[in-house]
Enzyme design. Structure first.
Site, PDB file in Angstrom:
ATOM      1  N   SER A 166      46.137   8.751  36.953  1.00 21.65           N
ATOM      2  CA  SER A 166      44.790   8.978  37.477  1.00 21.65           C
ATOM      3  C   SER A 166      44.656   8.311  38.840  1.00 21.65           C
ATOM      4  O   SER A 166      45.493   7.501  39.251  1.00 21.65           O
ATOM      5  CB  SER A 166      43.749   8.397  36.523  1.00 21.65           C
ATOM      6  OG  SER A 166      43.855   6.990  36.477  1.00 21.65           O
ATOM      7  N   HIS A 167      43.563   8.616  39.523  1.00 24.17           N
ATOM      8  CA  HIS A 167      43.373   8.078  40.884  1.00 24.17           C
ATOM      9  C   HIS A 167      43.379   6.552  40.872  1.00 24.17           C
ATOM     10  O   HIS A 167      44.056   5.912  41.689  1.00 24.17           O
ATOM     11  CB  HIS A 167      42.052   8.590  41.465  1.00 24.17           C
ATOM     12  CG  HIS A 167      41.685   7.922  42.754  1.00 24.17           C
ATOM     13  ND1 HIS A 167      42.269   8.253  43.956  1.00 24.17           N
ATOM     14  CD2 HIS A 167      40.821   6.905  43.020  1.00 24.17           C
ATOM     15  CE1 HIS A 167      41.779   7.482  44.909  1.00 24.17           C
ATOM     16  NE2 HIS A 167      40.885   6.657  44.368  1.00 24.17           N
TER      17      HIS A 167
END
Length: 1405
Positions: free
Chosen positions: A1009-1010
Site C-alpha cells: 500500500s502507499h
C-alpha cells in the site's frame, strides 16, 4: 403479558397503594386478561403478596392524609370456592335516601337506587353550593378492607389523586351542583368522601371527618347452578397467564382452578349468563380459544395435570441443507436528515425569553417549559456562586401570582424566609404569594410575565408552587409544580449533526406528556412514526434511541396518571402494528425496526437477555453499589450470563436477609455447586465477597428479587416459551392450565415446526448447548420466508424470531466455559453458528454471508488436513473482524449522534449516553462472535507460524512512544523529537508525519500500500502487531524512550536511557534544506501525443516506462496502448480565453493558500473542474486516440466526452490534494514547478490485479519476488480499502513454485465496464530521495462497481492448479521486466482470462 420493557418496567405497581391494586385486580378479574397487558405478572404477584401482608387505613382529617400501617399474620393459600350459588330473587328497585348533611348552612344529600343482583348501584350526590371548580374527593369501602378502594367505573373528568383517592367534578345545576356515581362491585359497603372547592382552596368536611354513606345491599339467594368445565379451564388459563405462567405445585394448581371457578360464579351472581361468559372468554384479543378434545375427555382431564411433557427423543435435530444465498438482504438505504425535510418552527415568546436568560453566562441547572394550550410556563434554574436562581415566566395574558413555598423533600411545603421574598410578596403562614412583573424586553413576539427568586444554598432541596390567575388555579396536571435544586447541570445538546434533529426536538417537546404513562408514550411514538419514516434511517434511529432510553429506565414511566392496562395494551398494539407495517413497506430498515420492537415488546417477555445487562446497571445505580463484588458480577454478566447467575443472585438475597452473614452467602453457593474456584474460573472472574451497608438492605432485596425473575426467565426459557405459545397455541399435552385449551395458531407455519419448537423447549437448559443452538437456528431458518411478506399476525412471528435470536445469544454465552479446552475445529463450528444468527438478524448481510461460507470452507480444509487450513482460516477471521468493525461503526454513525443529542435534551445520565451504542453492540450476536474469534486468533497464528508481528519495513530505530487513534489525524503533524507512533487505525493512503521513526498498528494495511511504500522509502520502521497484549504493553509506555529491533517476522523492543538517543545513527537530521529540485515544464505545442512521442520533456516516467516495455517484453505479457496529454497542457488550457474567469479565481485562491489558508485546497480543486476544453485539444486528442487504435469517448455521444473531460480535470486538480500538497511542503519542493501530464489508457476489465516488488521488501532478499493479488481492479490494493490481499513469494530460480504467505481478506472488489482511465504522471514522481508515486489521482471515465467478494467460489483460492499457474505467471512477468531494466522494479498489472497485462513499472524504492 408484558414485554422487554414492560415485564420489569411496569413494576411501578410495586409502588401503588393496595387501594389502587385492589381496583386494578378487580378490573382484570371482571374483564379477563387484556389483549396485550403491559403489566408484569411477576410484579403483580409481588404487589398482591404485599397487599395481603399489609393493609393501609386511609382516612382524611382536615386536608391531611393519615396512613396507618397494620401488619397482619401471613396466611397460607387462598381457600378454594366451594359454595353453590342459587338464583337471585329481588323486588323492583326504587330510590332510597342514604344520608343528609348540613355543614355551615350548606345542604348535602346522598341517595341511591336499591340494586338487584347483577345490576349497578346509582349514587346521586346533590349540594346546595355554587362553584365552577367543585370536586368530589372520594373512594369506597369494601368488605374486609379498611382502605379506600378506587372503583373502576368513574364519572367523566375523574382523575386519580396520588393513587389515594379519585377526584370527580360536580355538574352545576341552578344554585347548586350534582354528581352521579355508578358502583358495580357487589362487595362495596359504603362511599366515603370530602368536597373540595379548588378555586377557593376550601375543603367541605363532616365535622372534620370524612362523609360516610352506607349503600343499600343486594338481596341475593343462590340456587344450585354449574359452570361448564371448559369455561373454568379457560378462566384458569387466563389467571395463570396474568400471573406470569408460573410453575405450580399440584395443590396450587387445584387452588387456582377453584379460584377460577369462583370468579365465574361471582360473575353469574352479578347477573351474567353462561352464554355471556362464553362469548367473552372465547374471543380474547381476536384469538379464539378452542377445546382440543371432546367435552367428555376435557372433563376427565381438567382435574389432573399430565406428569410428563412429550419431547423429542433424538439428541439433536437433522438440519436441512440450504443455499446460504437465500439469506441475502440487500436493500439500498438512503438517510434523509430531518433538518432538510422539516422546517423549524420560530421560537415562541417564552422560548426566546429563556434563550436570553441562558446567555447571561450562569450555568443552567435545569430548564422546563410547560404547555397549557397555546400558553406556556417556563421554569429555568441557574447557579450563581452560593445561590440558586429560579426564573419563572409565562405568556399568559392575565396577571399572575406565584403561590409558593420551599421544601427539604418533595411534597413538603415550608414558608419561605422573609429574606428571600421578592418585593411586594405576602406571607400566608405555610406559603407566600408574589406578583409577576412584565418583561421590558421589546424583541419578544408577545408580552411575557416573569419573576425571579434567589435561594441561598442550604437545607432547602426544592420549590413547590402553583399559579393564580384571577380566581383560577393553574396546576401541573392537577398537582403542584415542583422545582428541584439539583446540581446536575443542563448540557448543551449541540447542533444535532448526523441526526433527524427536528424529530428529536419534537420528541423532547412531547416528553412531559409521554412520561404520564406508557399509553401516552406509545401513542406519541405512533403519531411520530410517519415523520420518522419520511426522514429515513435517522428518523427510525431517533425512535429507537427514545424507546431504549425508556426501556433502560432513563425516562419516567408513570407520573401522576392512572391508566388501565387495556389502554396501555391498545396503545402498544397500535405502535407494534405500525412497526409491522413499516417492516414490510421499508425492508431496508428491518434491523432498526427489530430493535425498536424488542424495546416495545408484543406484550410478552421481550428480549430478556438484554434486560439482564440493563438491569444490573440499574441495581448498581439505585443502591450505590458500583464497586467490588457487584462490579465484578456486572462484568461477568456482560460477558457471559449463565444459570450460575441465578444461584449467585439467590446467594446475595440470602446473605442480605440473614443480616449480612457472609457464611450464608457461601452456603447457598456451595450447596448449588459454585465454589470460590468456580467464581475465579469465569472469563470475568469474581474475586470479592459482597459488602453492603444496612441502609441498602430494603432496596437491594426489592431490586434483586425483581432481577431474579429476569434471570430465571432467561435461563428457563420462559420468554421463548411465551413467544412460542403465542404463535403455536397450547396443546392438550401442555403444562399448567394449557390442558385442553388451544389458542388459534398462526396459519401457514411449516410442517414439523411444532415438533422443532418442542425440541427447543426440552433442551433450553442443556449445559452442552450445541444441539440447542442448532435447533434454534433451524427454527429461525424455517421462519425466515414467512417474515419477508405481509401476512396476518406477522408481528407475532417477528417476536418469536426475536426470542429465538436472544436464546441463541444466551446459549452461546453459556458455552464459553465448554470452549475453554476445545480444539480449533469446534471453535470454528461455533463461530459459524453465531455468524448464521447474525446473518439472520442483519440488513445488508452479503459480506457476513461470504464470511460464513468462508468458515465452512475453512472447516472443510481442517477436516481434510490441508496444509494451508490455518492460513486460510486466519484470512476468514480477519475478514470477519473487519465485518464486525464495519457493523459497529455503522451503529455508531446511525445511533450515537441521536443518543447524544436526544439524551442531552431529556437530561439522561451522561454514562447512559456515552455507552449507548456500545451496550447495543454488546447485547447482540456481534459481541459473542468477537469473543469467539478472539479465542481462535492466537491458535491460528501459532498453527500457521505467523507470530505476533508482520514487519512491513524492517528499520532499527530509537524514539519516544506516542499513542494516537488514527494515523490520518496526525499525518500533517511535525514531531519535534523522534517518535514511535502506536496508531490504532492505519488505512493505507496516509502520509507519515515528520519526525516519525516508526509506526506500529494492529491494523492490516497491505505490504504494498502507499503508506507501506512510503515507510520503506523514508526508512521508517512499520509493522502490524497481532497480539493485543503486546500492543497494550507498548501503549502503556507512552512518553518513554524505546529502541525497536525488527527482523522479517518479529519486533524486539526495549527501553533505553536518554543518553542513548544522542549516539543513535538512525534518526533523520540535517539542516532541513532539500536537495530535491523540480524543473518547470513548458507546453511543447501539442495537446496530445502518441506513445512514440513520449520523452522526458513531454511526459513523466510512468508514461515513458510503459512505452519502453512495448515490444521488448515477452509476447505473453500484454502492454496496453497509450496516448498522453503532455506537460504544459493544463497551464495552456487555463490561459485560454475560454477560461479567464477560472484563471482569476485560481490566482486569488492560490494567494490564500500562500497565506496558509488550507481550506483553499478544496476550493482550488472545485475551480479546476470549471475549465472548458479548447476545440484544438478535443480535436488532437480524438485524432491521437483513433490513430493508436483506442476508442474515442465522444463516438458514444457528447455526454461520454463530458465524462472523459471531467476525469482529465480531476487528474489535474489532484495536484492540490491535501496529501500531495503537504508532502511537497515537507521536502520544500516548489509546488508551482510541479507539472502534470495525463497518461490515457484503455481499461482492461480485470479478473485480478497485482503489484510486484522484484526484491522482497520485508527481508531485502533480492533472490525472491514478493507480490500481492486482489480480485478485480488494483485500486483496492493501492488505495485505502480495508483487508489484506493474497500475498506470495517466489524464488527467481524456481518461478513455478510460488509460496502463498497469506490469503485475501478484502471484502470489496472493483469492476468496471469497457472504459478509459486517465492516470496522473507528474514530474514530481520517482525522484531520487523522494517517493512521490501514488500521491496523485488516476481517474477512470466511468465509476467502478463495488462487488462484495465470495472467495469460497474463487478458483484462485480453491483450485490449486489454477492458483499455481496465475501466481507463476505474475512472478515470471516481474522477473522478465527486472531483467529488462537491470534493477529491482515496482510493477502494477492485471490478469484477464488468464493473460498477464502490465500497466506500469518504476524503480523499486
Amino acid at each position: 403479558m408484558s414485554n422487554s420493557v414492560g415485564q420489569n418496567l411496569m413494576q411501578q405497581h410495586y409502588f401503588l397503594g393496595p387501594a389502587v391494586l385492589a381496583r386494578q385486580n378487580k378490573l382484570k378479574s371482571s374483564s379477563g386478561a387484556p389483549k396485550s397487558s403491559f403489566c408484569a405478572a411477576a410484579s403483580l404477584k409481588k404487589s398482591y403478596a404485599q397487599q395481603r401482608k399489609f393493609q393501609i387505613s386511609t382516612k382524611f382529617y382536615g386536608n391531611r392524609l393519615i396512613c396507618k400501617r397494620k401488619q397482619k399474620l401471613a396466611t397460607g393459600s387462598h381457600r378454594a370456592f366451594t359454595f353453590s350459588p342459587r338464583a337471585a330473587l329481588a323486588a323492583n328497585p326504587g330510590s332510597q335516601q342514604l344520608a343528609r348533611f348540613n355543614v355551615d348552612g350548606i345542604e348535602l344529600q346522598v341517595d341511591a337506587s336499591a340494586p338487584i343482583s347483577g345490576s349497578i348501584t346509582q349514587v346521586n350526590i346533590r349540594i346546595m353550593y355554587h362553584s365552577d371548580s367543585l370536586l368530589l374527593h372520594w373512594g369506597v369501602k369494601c368488605v374486609g378492607n379498611e382502605n379506600w378502594v378506587l372503583p373502576s367505573r368513574q364519572p367523566e373528568g375523574t382523575i386519580n389523586y396520588k393513587h389515594r383517592a379519585l377526584r370527580s367534578p360536580f355538574v352545576k345545576s341552578g344554585s347548586g351542583s350534582y354528581l352521579k356515581l355508578e358502583i358495580d362491585d357487589p362487595r362495596t359497603q359504603a362511599i366515603e368522601f370530602l368536597i373540595f372547592d379548588e378555586a377557593r382552596n376550601r375543603w367541605i368536611k363532616n365535622n372534620g371527618q370524612n362523609f360516610h354513606a352506607k349503600l343499600p345491599q343486594k338481596e341475593t339467594t343462590i340456587s344450585n347452578i354449574s359452570v361448564p368445565e371448559d369455561l373454568v379451564q379457560v378462566q384458569a388459563y387466563l389467571r395463570w397467564e396474568r400471573k406470569g405462567r408460573q410453575m405450580y405445585s399440584p395443590d396450587k394448581e387445584k387452588e387456582e382452578y377453584e379460584a377460577a371457578r369462583g370468579e365465574l360464579l361471582e360473575e353469574i351472581a352479578r347477573g351474567a349468563s353462561v352464554d355471556d361468559i362464553r362469548t367473552k372468554l372465547t374471543k380474547k384479543g381476536g384469538q379464539e380459544f378452542k377445546d382440543t378434545a371432546n367435552n367428555e375427555k376435557t372433563n376427565n382431564k381438567v382435574s389432573k395435570q399430565p406428569q410428563n411433557q412429550r419431547r423429542f427423543s433424538a439428541e439433536r435435530i437433522q438440519r436441512k441443507q440450504r443455499d446460504l444465498m437465500v439469506l441475502l438482504n440487500k436493500h439500498p438505504v438512503q438517510s434523509v436528515l430531518g433538518s432538510t425535510s422539516v422546517e423549524p418552527k420560530p421560537p415562541t415568546a417564552v422560548e426566546s425569553f429563556a434563550k436570553k436568560l441562558e446567555m447571561d453566562g450562569s450555568p443552567v441547572m435545569s430548564k422546563k417549559i410547560y404547555k397549557f394550550g397555546e400558553m406556556e410556563v417556563l421554569v429555568l434554574v441557574t447557579k450563581a456562586s452560593d445561590k440558586t436562581k429560579i426564573h419563572i415566566a409565562s405568556d399568559f395574558q392575565e396577571p399572575l401570582t406565584l403561590h409558593w413555598a420551599l421544601s427539604e423533600k418533595a411534597g413538603d411545603w415550608q414558608p419561605p424566609p422573609r429574606a428571600v421574598l421578592p418585593p411586594g410578596s405576602v406571607s400566608l403562614g405555610g406559603a407566600a404569594e408574589s406578583k409577576f412583573s412584565t418583561s421590558s424586553t421589546d424583541d419578544l413576539p408577545k408580552q411575557v410575565q416573569c419573576i425571579e427568586l434567589e435561594i441561598k444554598d442550604g437545607n432547602f432541596k426544592g420549590l413547590p408552587f402553583v399559579l393564580l390567575s384571577g380566581d383560577k388555579w393553574i396546576k401541573n396536571n392537577g398537582s403542584d409544580f415542583y422545582v428541584e435544586f439539583s446540581q446536575k447541570f443542563k448540557q448543551d445538546a449541540g447542533d444535532g449533526k448526523g441526526t433527524s434533529r427536528f424529530l428529536l426536538d419534537r420528541i423532547a417537546e412531547l416528553e412531559s406528556e409521554a412520561q404520564k404513562s406508557f399509553m401516552h408514550r406509545f401513542n406519541i411514538a405512533s403519531d411520530l412514526m410517519g415523520q420518522a419514516k419520511d426522514t429515513g434511517e435517522l428518523g427510525l434511529a431517533g425512535i429507537l434511541v427514545w424507546m431504549r432510553f425508556m426501556a433502560t429506565r432513563q425516562l419516567i414511566w408513570n407520573k401522576n396518571y392512572n391508566v388501565k392496562p387495556r389502554e396501555i395494551s391498545k396503545a402498544q398494539d397500535r405502535l407494534t402494528d405500525l412497526l409491522q407495517s413499516t417492516y414490510i413497506t421499508h425492508p431496508q430498515y428491518r434491523e432498526l425496526l427489530r430493535m425498536i420492537m424488542s424495546t416495545v415488546g408484543r406484550g410478552g417477555e421481550g428480549d430478556l437477555g438484554q434486560r439482564i445487562r440493563d438491569e444490573i446497571l440499574v441495581i448498581q445505580r439505585n443502591n450505590r453499589c458500583g464497586g467490588g463484588m457487584m462490579e465484578e458480577w456486572h462484568q461477568k454478566l456482560h460477558n457471559n450470563t449463565s444459570p450460575d447467575d441465578v444461584i449467585i443472585c439467590q446467594a446475595l438475597i440470602d446473605h442480605i436477609k440473614s443480616d449480612f452473614d457472609i457464611n450464608v452467602y457461601w452456603k447457598t453457593l456451595n450447596e448449588n455447586g459454585i465454589t470460590k474456584q468456580r467464581l475465579l474460573s469465569y472469563d470475568r472472574a469474581i474475586h470479592s465477597e459482597p459488602s453492603f451497608t444496612r441502609d441498602q438492605k430494603d432496596g437491594l432485596l426489592r431490586d434483586l428479587g425483581d432481577y431474579m425473575r429476569t434471570l430465571k426467565a432467561v435461563h428457563s426459557g420462559a420468554d421463548l416459551e411465551s413467544a412460542i405459545s403465542n404463535c403455536m397455541g397450547y396443546q392438550a399435552e401442555g403444562k399448567g392450565f394449557m390442558v385442553g385449551v388451544q389458542i388459534n395458531p398462526v396459519p401457514g407455519l411449516p410442517s414439523g415446526f411444532p415438533e422443532l419448537l418442542r425440541f427447543i423447549l426440552g433442551h433450553i437448559e442443556d449445559r452442552n448447548v450445541e444441539a440447542l443452538v442448532e435447533s434454534l437456528l433451524e427454527a429461525r431458518q424455517e421462519l425466515r420466508p414467512l417474515l419477508l411478506k405481509s401476512r396476518d399476525r406477522l408481528k407475532d412471528l417477528l417476536f418469536l424470531d426475536l426470542a429465538l435470536d436472544s436464546a441463541v445469544r444466551t446459549a452461546i454465552e453459556r458455552s464459553y466455559e465448554e470452549l475453554n479446552n476445545a480444539g480449533p475445529e469446534k471453535i470454528m463450528y461455533f463461530i459459524t453458528l453465531v455468524l448464521e444468527n447474525l446473518v439472520l438478524s442483519s440488513d445488508d448481510n452479503e459480506d457476513l454471508i461470504y464470511c460464513l461460507k468462508g468458515w465452512q470452507h475453512a472447516i472443510s480444509m481442517c477436516r481434510s488436513r490441508s496444509g494451508h487450513w490455518a492460513l486460510y482460516a486466519k484470512s476468514v477471521l480477519d475478514r470477519t473482524r473487519l465485518g464486525l468493525t464495519s457493523k459497529a461503526e455503522s451503529y455508531q454513525r446511525i445511533l450515537q449522534p441521536s443518543a447524544e443529542y436526544l439524551g442531552t435534551l431529556l437530561g439522561v445520565d451522561t454514562w447512559a449516553i456515552n455507552i449507548f451504542t456500545e451496550e447495543i453492540i454488546r447485547a447482540g450476536s456481534a459481541a459473542s462472535l468477537s469473543s469467539l474469534i478472539n479465542r481462535l486468533d492466537p491458535v491460528l497464528r501459532k498453527t500457521a507460524n505467523l507470530g505476533s508481528w508482520q514487519v512491513i519495513s524492517p528499520v532499527e530505530v530509537v524514539g519516544y512512544v506516542d499513542v494516537v487513534e488514527e494515523l490520518l489525524a496526525v499525518q500533517n503533524k511535525s514531531y519535534a523529537r523522534p517518535t514511535i507512533l502506536v496508531a490504532k487505525r492505519v488505512k493505507g493512503e496516509e502520509e507519515i508525519p515528520d519526525g516519525t521513526v516508526a509506526v506500529l498498528t494492529p491494523d492490516m494495511p497491505d505490504v504494498l500500500s502507499h503508506v507501506s511504500v512510503r515507510a520503506r522509502n523514508c526508512k521508517v520502521c512499520f509493522a502490524t502487531c497481532f497480539d493485543p497484549n503486546v500492543l497494550a504493553d507498548l501503549q502503556a509506555k507512552k512518553g518513554k524512550l524505546f529502541r525497536l529491533k525488527p527482523s522479517s517476522a518479529d519486533v524486539v523492543y526495549s527501553e533505553v536511557k536518554e543518553g542513548y538517543l544522542a549516539d543513535s545513527r538512525n534518526l533523520k537530521g540535517g539542516d532541513g534544506s532539500s536537495s530535491i529540485t523540480l524543473v518547470k515544464k513548458q507546453f511543447g505545442g501539442k495537446y496530445a501525443i502518441s506513445a512514440e512521442e513520449f520523452t522526458p520533456e513531454m511526459v513523466g516516467a510512468k508514461s515513458r516506462n510503459i512505452s519502453y516495455l512495448k515490444g521488448k517484453v515477452p509476447s505473453w505479457i500484454g502492454i496496453p496502448t497509450s496516448v498522453a496529454l503532455p506537460f504544459g497542457v493544463f497551464e495552456k488550457v487555463l490561459a485560454d480565453k475560454l477560461n479567464q474567469g477560472v484563471l482569476q479565481k485560481l490566482q486569488i485562491l492560490k494567494k490564500k493558500l500562500g497565506e496558509e489558508d488550507f481550506d483553499a485546497l478544496g476550493e482550488i480543486r472545485q475551480t479546476v473542474l470549471q475549465l472548458a476544453p479548447p476545440p484544438e485539444l478535443v480535436k488532437e486528442l480524438k485524432t491521437k486516440m483513433h490513430s493508436s487504435g483506442m476508442p474515442w469517448p465522444g463516438d458514444e455521444g457528447e455526454h461520454r466526452w463530458e465524462q472523459a473531460w471531467t476525469a482529465i480535470k480531476k487528474v489535474w486538480a489532484s495536484k492540490w490534494n491535501e496529501r500531495a500538497y503537504f508532502s511537497t511542503r515537507k521536502v520544500k519542493l516548489d509546488h508551482d514547478y510541479l507539472c502534470m501530464a495525463v497518461l490515457v489508457q484503455e481499461i482492461i476489465n480485470a479478473d485480478y490485479a497485482f503489484v510486484i516488488h522484484t526484491t522482497n521488501p520485508s527481508s531485502g532478499d533480492s533472490s525472491e519476488i514478493y507480490a500481492e493479488v486482489v480480485k478485480g481492479l488494483g485500486e483496492t490494493l493501492v488505495g485505502a480499502y480495508p483487508g489484506r490481499a493474497l500475498s506470495f513469494v517466489c524464488k527467481k530460480n524456481n518461478l513455478n513454485s510460488p509460496k502463498v504467505l497469506g490469503y485475501p481478506s478484502k471484502p470489496i472488489a472493483l469492476f468496471i465496464r469497457r472504459s478509459i482511465i486517465f492516470r496522473s504522471d507528474s514530474n514530481g514522481e520517482d525522484l531520487e530521495g523522494y517517493a512521490g508515486a501514488g500521491l496523485y489521482d488516476s481517474v477512470p471515465m466511468d465509476k467502478e462497481e463495488e462487488v462484495v467478494v465470495d472467495y469460497s467460489t474463487d478458483s484462485l483460492i480453491n483450485d490449486g492448479k489454477f492458483q499455481q499457474s496465475i501466481l507463476s505467471s505474475i512472478a515470471g512477468a516481474g522477473n522478465a521486466i527486472e531483467r529488462l531494466y537491470g534493477s529491482p522494479q515496482d510493477i502494477e498489472g492485471v490478469i484477464r482470462d488468464g493473460k498477464v497485462y502490465v500497466v506500469q513499472t518504476r524503480p523499486q524504492m
